[in-house]
Structure formats: structure tokens, C-alpha cells
Design a protein around this motif. Structure first.
Motif, PDB file in Angstrom:
ATOM      1  N   CYS A  29      23.975  10.699  69.104  1.00  0.00           N
ATOM      2  CA  CYS A  29      23.826  11.916  68.298  1.00  0.00           C
ATOM      3  C   CYS A  29      23.666  11.575  66.813  1.00  0.00           C
ATOM      4  O   CYS A  29      22.888  12.213  66.110  1.00  0.00           O
ATOM      5  N   GLN A  30      24.374  10.550  66.362  1.00  0.00           N
ATOM      6  CA  GLN A  30      24.221  10.138  64.964  1.00  0.00           C
ATOM      7  C   GLN A  30      22.817   9.599  64.708  1.00  0.00           C
ATOM      8  O   GLN A  30      22.191   9.939  63.700  1.00  0.00           O
ATOM      9  N   GLU A  31      22.307   8.776  65.625  1.00  0.00           N
ATOM     10  CA  GLU A  31      20.964   8.210  65.466  1.00  0.00           C
ATOM     11  C   GLU A  31      19.907   9.319  65.517  1.00  0.00           C
ATOM     12  O   GLU A  31      18.994   9.362  64.699  1.00  0.00           O
ATOM     13  N   ALA A  32      20.027  10.220  66.487  1.00  0.00           N
ATOM     14  CA  ALA A  32      19.067  11.322  66.588  1.00  0.00           C
ATOM     15  C   ALA A  32      19.111  12.181  65.328  1.00  0.00           C
ATOM     16  O   ALA A  32      18.065  12.561  64.796  1.00  0.00           O
ATOM     17  N   GLY A  33      20.308  12.477  64.840  1.00  0.00           N
ATOM     18  CA  GLY A  33      20.437  13.267  63.622  1.00  0.00           C
ATOM     19  C   GLY A  33      19.746  12.610  62.446  1.00  0.00           C
ATOM     20  O   GLY A  33      19.029  13.265  61.672  1.00  0.00           O
ATOM     21  N   ARG A  34      19.931  11.299  62.289  1.00  0.00           N
ATOM     22  CA  ARG A  34      19.259  10.580  61.188  1.00  0.00           C
ATOM     23  C   ARG A  34      17.742  10.656  61.338  1.00  0.00           C
ATOM     24  O   ARG A  34      17.026  10.887  60.365  1.00  0.00           O
ATOM     25  N   ARG A  35      17.247  10.479  62.564  1.00  0.00           N
ATOM     26  CA  ARG A  35      15.796  10.552  62.800  1.00  0.00           C
ATOM     27  C   ARG A  35      15.262  11.950  62.482  1.00  0.00           C
ATOM     28  O   ARG A  35      14.221  12.094  61.845  1.00  0.00           O
TER      29      ARG A  35
END
Length: 172
Positions: A29-35
Motif C-alpha cells: 500500500c505504501q508503494e502503490a500510494g507513492r506511485r
């Protein structure tokens, strides 16, 4: 309950009470949010402490009432069973779907009014270093028994069915 993209071209309706409202701190979720936040004119996804707020609903109680053709699928890996759908018109993340599951996780910030309060924080063991979480709601290092029980209860209420996709939305 209504969820809409920032420009209003994509709209979802969810009937009944949500399964649970949670903030997720998992690495995905953190990676998707950054993307997502890198997309042109995209609204914020991650909270100041790195969490992503969701309202989980049964799939059979959510439908796209406007703009399904504007939804764009995003997966962190091509073979991932988790997909996130974004309204391509304004780059608003709309929901996360575990394609083999019976629930849909609407991004809480997409709710147009009356977003229910957070009930818990999950996967806090993955949160960014140095982030201290308040004790206002339960903070679970993983998916807690309480979280899993709520999902199981919803699935039992559905007769252990797993809808393939949200009504009115492009299939996976």
C-alpha cells in the motif's frame, strides 16, 4: 455511501454498512500510494504517517454507477492477485481489490460525504521508521484476528460466495 473521483466522472455506490474501516501500512500500500501520487494532478493517497485509509465493503454491495470506462487497472507486479483501480480522468485511486476475495477496499478519501471513522490500523509493523502512531484506535502489527473475523463474518453472510468483479465494472 457514494465514492467519486476528484472530477466526478467516476462514481461508485456502496449499500449497507461497511465490513471495517482501516488504515493499512503494508509495504504494498505504501508503494502503490507513492506511485499514484507521482501521477499528474493525482490527489494524495498516503496519510502524513504513511498509511492508506480504506473502507471495506462486500463486493456484492458495490457498483459503479458512472464512468466504468474510465477505470484503469494498476498492479504492483503483473501476476499480482491484488489490483488497484484509478479513475484515469483525474488520476484518483478508487479502490483496491484482492481478486480472489469477497470484499472491495474503497479509498476512504473518495467518499463524498459521511466517511465512517477509522476503526483500526493494520500492518503497522511495516510502517516507516520513526513513525509513532497514536493510541486512539487499535494498532495491529499484522492483520489482526478482529480484522480477519470481520472479513469472515461478511463472507459467511454472503453464503461463502466470491463475486468475480464489481457489478458494472470491467472484469479482471
Amino acid at each position: 455511501m457514494t465514492a467519486a473521483c476528484r472530477c466526478g466522472a467516476v462514481v461508485f455506490e456502496a449499500a449497507g454498512a461497511p465490513i471495517v474501516t482501516a488504515a493499512c501500512y503494508c509495504t504494498s500500500c505504501q508503494e502503490a500510494g507513492r506511485r499514484f501520487e507521482q501521477l499528474d494532478h493525482a490527489p494524495p493517497v498516503l496519510t502524513a504517517d504513511g498509511g492508506t485509509n480504506f473502507v471495506l465493503h462486500r463486493k456484492d454491495r458495490v457498483r459503479c454507477v458512472k464512468g466504468a470506462d474510465r477505470l484503469e487497472e494498476h498492479r504492483l507486479k503483473p501476476d499480482s492477485t491484488t489490483r488497484r483501480m484509478v479513475a484515469a480522468c483525474c488520476n484518483s485511486p478508487m479502490f483496491l481489490e484482492f481478486t480472489k476475495g469477497h470484499w472491495l477496499s474503497l479509498y476512504r478519501d473518495r467518499l463524498t460525504e459521511g466517511a465512517p471513522p477509522l476503526e483500526m490500523r493494520v500492518m503497522t509493523g511495516d510502517r516507516r521508521a520513526g513513525v509513532e502512531l497514536p493510541g486512539d484506535i487499535p494498532n495491529y502489527k499484522t492483520h489482526s484476528g478482529r480484522f480477519m473475523w470481520k472479513l469472515l463474518g461478511a463472507w459467511l453472510a454472503m453464503g461463502l460466495r466470491v463475486p468475480r468483479t464489481v457489478e458494472g465494472m470491467r472484469a479482471a
